[in-house]
Design an enzyme around this catalytic site. Sequence first.
Site, PDB file in Angstrom:
ATOM      1  N   GLY A   1      44.120-126.232  19.911  1.00 14.59           N
ATOM      2  CA  GLY A   1      43.931-124.964  19.205  1.00 14.59           C
ATOM      3  C   GLY A   1      45.026-124.625  18.218  1.00 14.59           C
ATOM      4  CB  VAL A   2      47.968-125.814  16.951  1.00 13.32           C
ATOM      5  CG1 VAL A   2      48.423-124.981  18.117  1.00 13.32           C
ATOM      6  CG2 VAL A   2      48.018-127.305  17.283  1.00 13.32           C
TER       7      VAL A   2
ATOM      8  CB  ILE B   1      49.993-129.749  13.298  1.00 12.22           C
ATOM      9  CG1 ILE B   1      48.937-130.862  13.247  1.00 12.22           C
ATOM     10  CG2 ILE B   1      50.029-129.072  14.649  1.00 12.22           C
ATOM     11  CD1 ILE B   1      49.207-132.004  14.194  1.00 12.22           C
TER      12      ILE B   1
ATOM     13  CG  HIS C   1      32.036-150.179   9.504  1.00 12.72           C
ATOM     14  ND1 HIS C   1      33.274-150.031  10.072  1.00 12.72           N
ATOM     15  CD2 HIS C   1      31.959-151.475   9.129  1.00 12.72           C
ATOM     16  CE1 HIS C   1      33.930-151.175  10.026  1.00 12.72           C
ATOM     17  NE2 HIS C   1      33.143-152.076   9.454  1.00 12.72           N
TER      18      HIS C   1
ATOM     19  CG  ASP D   1      34.253-147.470  12.114  1.00 12.91           C
ATOM     20  OD1 ASP D   1      33.009-147.377  12.172  1.00 12.91           O
ATOM     21  OD2 ASP D   1      34.849-148.352  11.470  1.00 12.91           O
TER      22      ASP D   1
ATOM     23  N   GLY E   1      33.506-159.444   8.263  1.00 12.80           N
ATOM     24  CA  GLY E   1      32.774-160.030   9.373  1.00 12.80           C
ATOM     25  C   GLY E   1      33.515-159.920  10.687  1.00 12.80           C
ATOM     26  CG  ASN E   2      37.574-161.113  11.668  1.00  8.52           C
ATOM     27  OD1 ASN E   2      37.845-161.758  10.663  1.00  8.52           O
ATOM     28  ND2 ASN E   2      37.633-161.629  12.894  1.00  8.52           N
ATOM     29  CB  SER E   3      34.046-154.904  11.195  1.00  4.06           C
ATOM     30  OG  SER E   3      34.868-154.469  10.167  1.00  4.06           O
TER      31      SER E   3
END
Length: 503
Positions: free
Chosen positions: A294-295, A297, A132, A162, A236-238
């Site tokens: 393939g399940v 849940i 992002h 992300d 700004g830390n992202s």
Amino acid sequence: MRSAGLALFGAMCVLAGMAVGGLLDSTRSTEAIARSSTEPITLPEAGTIAVPDFSVLAEKVKPAVVNISTTRTRKNDGGVEQQLPAPWNELLRRYFGPNGPGGGGRPAPRQQNSLGSGFLVSADGIVVTNNHVVEGADEIQVVFEDEKSYDAEVLGTDEDTDLAVLKIVSDEPFEYLAFGDSDAMKVGQWVLAVGQPFGLNHTFTSGIVSAKGRTIGGRDVRYQDFIQTDASINPGNSGGPLLNLKGQVIGVNTAIFSRTGQSAGIGFAIPSNLAAFVIDQLKSGKKVVRGYLGVRIQGVDEDIAAGLGLDSPRGALVTHVFGDSPAGKAGVKVGDLITSFNGHEIRHFQELPVRVSTVPPGTKVGIVVLRDGKEIELDMKLAALPDGDEDLDDNAAGEDDVDDPENVLGIAVRPLNNQDRDNLELDRGTKGLIVQGVEPDSAAFAAGIRGGQVLLRANGSELDSVDDLEDALKAARKADKKALLLLVRVNGQDRFVGVELDD
């Protein structure tokens, strides 16, 4: 909502194949310890723990942490008009639009700048940040602590986690950070967050690992297994690193929980073991390929746990198995409770998709399922996660059933007929009981059973008639179970529900 490159969450903030992880510590909880002893909990070392000096660590990692500055070109569509009532919008368009007497032709595009953080993971200029932070960017600048700036290009992005990988446009060598083992981190251990909150370059904040295996709502992130920390994380830390005391990256800072848009002491980071798997593929310019079990849940609540005969909720409960899948071929069944995957205990159902997603297709793995009170070990080879959902095979047509509804557990039910199946878009061979009504003061109503839903199974057995439901109820009471476990079709999805039984 995202602000200055950081996804923010409001107070109500609570992301495979299912393809189908938590990384919770295996030690007993404080509550469990307290119950096992009449003495208060004490630690001989208490009061002797020293606060570490982070200065050497901070000085060492500075050269490998960068600021990310992006520029996006956005078409100017007269945004002010969207803030006014419709009649005023029309006047603005007529007199001040591109073709009006007060307009100056088509409005010029406007530049939008944003800031984020990142860190280098190789000497040739590979940078990790959040998706992002760079999403939709026309230009990307990477700025170092000594204020040197370089252009960067995107090598790959992954919306499901992300994450994004950039390449600095330069041939010179760079200092970089190594990944640590996020699974080895324990709640309470020290961590250091680095980034540029509010544009303040190379800001260091310290804290501890507050929790692990967190999932949060309101995000378009499919795989959520966040490390929670109280190290201050702000807009700004992202994309910046979360470091252990060795200077290793154990997380990628990505989100906060806040009422104000500023740090409230609850920040979230993508664990390094999940990030490293994705980054290794993205930096090679490849599409991320994940393992596939393939399940479908769901989680286990207290009533479902009682129906399964468990002391407490745990594991991932299987609601559907795709036939031509690793799980289907290995013999996994609807109603199985997956308690372990590839040697890792599954405490919460959302741990399983993350665990599976980080194992390469073709890898042989083992799972442990709880079936009819017994643990069963199953081996399989993971496939690659399909791009889309698999379709169920059509079943053979069944006979019409037109029985009148009968009442069991306060639920008025009758067998499905073909008209029901067509109305509910079910395969003609689907067995089950359609709910005609539920008594408002019943345990079934409290468990969420409503008219129009379809009961497919009870305590693991298919329901083809009302007698099947009554037999399952009698068997549950004979076994002294506290709840009857029902598999229910709700809005096209299968979910297990535990209906509490009277003593």
